[in-house]
Design an enzyme around this catalytic site. Structure first.
Site, PDB file in Angstrom:
ATOM      1  CB  VAL B  78      -8.481   2.025   3.831  1.00  0.00           C
ATOM      2  CG1 VAL B  78      -8.099   0.666   3.300  1.00  0.00           C
ATOM      3  CG2 VAL B  78      -9.980   2.248   3.730  1.00  0.00           C
ATOM      4  CB  VAL B 120      -4.235   9.328   4.607  1.00  0.00           C
ATOM      5  CG1 VAL B 120      -2.796   9.454   4.190  1.00  0.00           C
ATOM      6  CG2 VAL B 120      -4.988  10.613   4.397  1.00  0.00           C
ATOM      7  CD  GLU B 121      -9.704  11.616   3.506  1.00  0.00           C
ATOM      8  OE1 GLU B 121     -10.936  11.538   3.338  1.00  0.00           O
ATOM      9  OE2 GLU B 121      -9.049  12.666   3.349  1.00  0.00           O
ATOM     10  CG  MET B 122     -12.946   5.863   1.767  1.00  0.00           C
ATOM     11  SD  MET B 122     -14.434   6.132   0.816  1.00  0.00           S
ATOM     12  CE  MET B 122     -15.649   6.170   2.096  1.00  0.00           C
TER      13      MET B 122
END
Lengths: 713, 314
Positions: B78, B120-122
């Site tokens: 994201v 580093v993801e959602m």
């Protein structure tokens, strides 16, 4: 009944409380046992969980033993997942609250050790995979190198040795012993540029390194000894659960004993209550003194016999009212202790006669009643009543006293003498009073006449009350005459009662009633006054009868102010005492002398004459005849009426005449109705006579005519 | 010499039995799940509500329409930051003994939440996610119908995992072959299968998921020069450096690039790397191609359930 009920209620409250307590403790016990049961089940589950852990751990250890062999990784994953799950279940299990901290600590230790073990197992899998794959390749390489047949024997031998030694390690021999390192060093020197040899060398080195690591893993696992920890937990759990069981058992038993104890107390109390109740009921229905059934019980029983559908009119029985004569006198003079003891003794005597098959009850202070069911014939009842009177008559010895009493018994039969309870009892009562009237110490059967008598009596009583006010009384006069010359010597005043309600009531009937009710006093004064007034009136009219004989009741004479009243009447009416002759019953004279009354002496001193009425019929005591100054003796009409027919009565009459005259008394015969009677009396030298033959009792007016007519004769 | 030979043969026999005993198993055609939870999980899987800026859903990185993973070496989250690992496929993940390249979670449930909160993801926070879900009437109703305690972290993870369980791809040609359909594979592919075994690939890539059931060091015979340390970060044991989970080879034909850092763009490259670093011996080009042929037969059928799922946003 109310008293009985409230007593029981009070006790019952205690019973209720105990019962509640018992139920409560039993409930607690059940609840506790349920709890224990749940605990036991949970405990079992827990232990089973731990045992499962043990088995999974064992499987993992088994896996670790299978080095250099086939490993189904998925299977191993399954086992570890199972262990995970079981461990989680155990950690979440409620039993932790029950177990000691030791158990919890061990479980945590297991969890920690397991985490470490997992890593070991994973490393093992990895190393094992590498080793197995490498060894295969090594063999391939060896084959490939040998197939080259390049004649390098040394190399081939070396390869063979190395592989062989690796094989030995697989079988279980110690790697260090085999000196593979040496071989590898040799190999490295021989490798050169040969690709395959290089590969062989590198893979061998790798495999040895991996084997070393593998052994390290195995050692670490041994040190970790998860199995031991699990086993300790298992043992601890068994021990703890056993201990818990023991505790729970003790508590359970304690509760049980407690409940049992309460039960025993309950049962005991209840039994006591029942006993008390029985006692109370007994007391409610029995006389405390004599232990006989009491009035309540009697009422109940007779009610059953006479009113209940079951027995009404079916069972025949006899009721005996037993009333002790003059018991009150003994009680008052000697005291209640003696009286009570007497009652106990008499109750005992009577009940022995009455027998067990019949009810004997004490219904009053000195009243008993028996219901006789086992015999109903007149003769047997007669005998029974006689026996009862006789047994009561027997002397009673209490302390230093020798006491005598007697009873009056009234007998009524069911259903002949009364179809209802009340009728039956009323008639028995009448019979009893009849016996009493007969002097007591006897028994009497009920007959209809008694009822009639009582009925009549009640009527008379009722009407007498106002009779005087209503001026229903009147006097009639019967002349008394000299037997020798038929001259009138006096007149007897006789009372007549014309009741508006009852009609003409003869004095024989109402005099005794008046005496019983005390009305005789008023009536007596009326008679006395009326008689005096009449005499005075007659005198003023020229009718001089010389003597007015007036009957006076002993009841009247017992009045304290009797003399004063009589004196005042004499003075008021202007009567002369010498013209009054007071007629008394024979019995009164006797009573008079024993009771030391003075009224007669006073009247005599006043100038009145005394005559004894109905002589010969009562208690004729010679002594009083001498002791007391009287003027005239009146022979009872019963002797006169039989003087002709009965030689005995004639002789008695003669004796009376002789005796009386010898004592200086005049004698007058009553009820002379025939010439023959007159003649006989004349022959016996009787002084005077009175009777229908000469003249009936007449009203004043009529007497005046009679007197004047007689004078002319 | 004789003795030597004989004994070594014995050992060989012993060992080969181990090797050939390792086997591959077809995945089941059906898996037991709670339908209602699956429906909810499916809804959530495709819903960007889980991400911080509401642009990323699970589908974004794990495209179920294609391969359940991504097509690049590292995917941007994201925030635009790159992930640390190549996105592994969701398909058949249920058969992996651990999730994530370093296996630091045990099952799908434990895995499901991490991407949501991974920066580093959602890049979302759990609190926010739960709040957002609670605010949604639909999700509130759906959750309450299934769970007494409504929307919680555990329940969210559970429904996602339940959905992911359905993401299996049975009926690959190879599975059919294993099941008895001898015609399912051609000569080359059968040869590839044989090589797969004799080369020793099977020693690590085995079981129902053809891999995904043990760890191994990446770069045994050669230094793989991996940036990530793998299991070492968890166990801190020297021997665990560069140790990763052996990935499943199912649908490998679809999930390029390969390795944990996506360094191999093609299957050939991947197999090459394997033989050099892991097996440590050479392979003929022919053999390599055969193996690749074999690997291509491991592609299964996508499940029905994903047919109507779309990637949202971005």
């Amino acid at each position: 009944m109310l008293r009985v009920n409230s007593f029981f209620k009070k006790r019952a409250d205690g019973v209720m409380l105990l019962l509640l307590f018992f139920i409560l403790s039993l409930s607690i016990l059940f609840y506790y046992l349920q709890n224990v049961n749940t605990n036991m089940i949970n405990n079992e589950e827990y232990i089973i969980g731990v045992v499962k852990l043990k088995s999974y751990n064992q499987e993992m250890d088994n896996t670790l033993m299978r080095s250099y062999r086939h490993l189904d990784n998925d299977e191993i994953t399954e086992i570890t997942k199972k262990f995970d799950r079981e461990l989680l279940l155990l950690q979440k299990n409620k039993m932790h609250e029950v177990f000691s901290t030791e158990v919890n600590a061990l479980l945590q230790q297991i969890a920690a050790q397991y985490n470490l073990k997992i890593d070991l197992v994973e490393s093992f899998k990895t190393l094992n995979a590498r080793i197995t794959s490498t060894v295969y390749y090594l063999y391939e390489l060896q084959n490939a190198i040998e197939e080259r047949k390049d004649g390098n024997v040394e190399v081939e031998k070396l390869l063979g040795d190395i592989l062989f030694k690796i094989g030995q390690i697989f079988i279980g021999k110690e790697a260090s012993v085999l000196n593979i390192e040496q071989d590898l060093v040799s190999l490295q020197l021989l490798c050169g540029e040969d690709e395959k040899l290089n590969y062989f060398y590198r893979h061998s080195k790798q495999i040895l390194a991996d084997i070393g690591l593998l052994n390290k893993i195995l050692k670490e696992n041994e040190i970790l000894a998860l199995g031991e920890t699990i086993e300790s937990l298992n043992i601890l759990l068994s021990y703890e659960s056993q201990r818990n069981r023991k505790t729970e058992e003790m508590i359970g038993v304690a509760f049980f004993i407690f409940a049992l104890f309460i039960l025993i107390v309950l049962v005991y109390t209840y039994l006591k209550v029942l006993k008390n109740r029985a006692e109370v009921f007994y007391l409610a229905y029995h006389d405390t003194l004599t232990k006989l059934p009491n009035r309540v019980e009697f009422e109940r029983y007779i009610h059953t016999l006479t009113e209940s559908k079951k027995y009404k009119g079916i069972k025949k029985f006899i009721v005996l009212f037993i009333d002790l004569d003059r018991f009150k006198v003994i009680n008052d003079t000697l005291g209640h202790d003696i009286g009570d003891e007497m009652l106990i003794i008499l109750a005992d005597r009577i009940s022995k006669i009455v027998g067990k098959g019949n009810l004997l009850a004490r219904i009053g202070g000195d009243e008993f009643v028996a219901i006789i069911e086992d015999r109903t014939s007149m003769e047997t009842i007669d005998i029974l009543a006689a026996e009862i009177t006789s047994v009561i008559r027997k002397p009673i010895h209490i302390r230093e006293y020798r006491l005598n009493t007697s009873a009056s018994i009234g007998i009524a039969k069911y259903p002949e003498d009364g179809q209802s309870k009340s009728m039956l009892l009323k008639h028995a009562d009448s019979a009893m009073y009849h016996a009493k009237d007969n002097g007591g110490d006897t028994y009497a059967f009920y007959n209809e006449q008694l009822s009639i008598n009582i009925q009549r009596r009640l009527e008379l009583e009722q009407e007498l009350v106002d009779a005087l006010k209503k001026k229903e009384f009147s006097l009639v006069y019967q002349p008394q005459y000299d037997l020798s010359n038929h001259k009138i010597t006096g007149v007897e005043a006789l009372i007549r009662w014309q009741s508006t309600m009852l009609g003409s009531v003869p004095p024989e009937e109402f005099i005794s009633v008046a005496e019983d009710t005390g009305l005789i006093v008023e009536i007596g004064y009326f008679v006395f006054r009326e008689a005096c007034q009449t005499y005075v009136k007659w005198k003023s009219q020229g009718v001089d009868v010389h003597l007015m004989a007036i009957n006076i009741s002993s009841v009247q004479l017992r009045q304290a102010d009797a003399f004063r009243n009589f004196k005042s009447i004499i003075e008021e009416t202007g009567m002369k005492a010498e013209n009054i002759e007071i007629e008394l019953t024979e019995r009164y004279i006797m009573e008079y002398t024993t009771e030391k009354l003075t009224i007669l002496d006073d009247l005599r001193r006043l100038g009145c004459r005394i005559s004894i009425d109905d002589f010969g019929t009562g208690y004729s005591s010679m002594s009083y005849l001498g002791n007391f100054a009287i003027d005239t003796i009146k022979i009872d009409k019963s002797f006169v009426s039989e003087i002709v027919s009965s030689e005995h009565d004639a002789k008695v009459a003669k004796a009376i005449i002789v005796l009386s005259q010898s004592l200086g008394y005049k004698v007058i015969a009553e009820g002379v109705e025939t010439l023959e009677q007159e003649n006989i009396l004349k022959a016996y030298h009787c002084d005077m006579a009175q009777g229908y033959y000469f003249g009936k009792p007449m009203e004043s007016k009529i007497f005046i005519d009679f007197f004047q007519k007689h004078l002319s004769l | 010499m004789q003795k030597n030979y004989f004994l070594s043969l014995l050992c060989f026999a012993l060992c080969s039995s181990t090797l050939f005993a390792a086997n591959l198993v077809p995945i089941p055609t059906q898996i037991k799940v709670d339908e209602k939870k699956v429906a909810l999980g499916k809804k959530l899987f495709a819903d960007p509500i889980l991400s911080k800026d509401k642009t990323f859903s699970c589908m974004t990185c794990h495209n179920l329409q294609t391969n359940g993973a991504d097509t690049v070496a590292f995917t941007k989250g994201v925030t635009g930051e790159q992930g640390l690992f190549n996105v592994p496929t969701v398909y058949n993940a249920v058969y992996n003994f651990r999730q994530f390249w370093d296996g630091h979670v045990k099952n799908l449930q434990e895995q499901a939440i991490e991407p949501i909160t991974n920066p580093v993801e959602m890049a979302n926070s759990l609190g926010t996610v739960l709040e957002d879900l609670k605010r949604s009437k639909t999700y509130s109703a759906l959750f309450e119908a299934l769970y007494e305690d409504g929307i919680t972290k555990d329940n969210l993870a559970e429904v996602l995992a339940e959905f992911e369980k359905t993401l299996i791809t049975p009926n690959s040609s190879f599975d059919k072959y294993l099941r008895g359909d001898m015609k399912a594979l051609n000569e080359h592919e059968i040869e590839g299968y044989r090589l797969f075994k004799t080369m020793g690939c099977i020693s690590c890539h085995n079981g129902v998921n053809i891999g995904g059931n043990l760890y191994n060091k990446f770069g045994i015979y050669q230094n793989a020069k991996s940036e990530e340390l793998g299991r070492y970060n968890i166990t801190h044991r020297e021997e665990d450096k560069y140790v990763f989970k052996v990935p499943s080879l199912r649908n490998v034909a679809l999930t390029a690039p390969y390795m944990h850092d996506g360094r191999a763009k093609t299957l050939e490259a991947a197999v090459n790397i394997m033989t050099q670093y892991q097996l440590g011996h050479p392979m003929d080009k022919e053999d390599l191609h055969r193996i690749v042929d074999f690997l291509n037969t491991l592609t299964g059928e996508l499940p029905e359930i994903v047919k109507d799922m779309r990637v949202e946003g971005q």
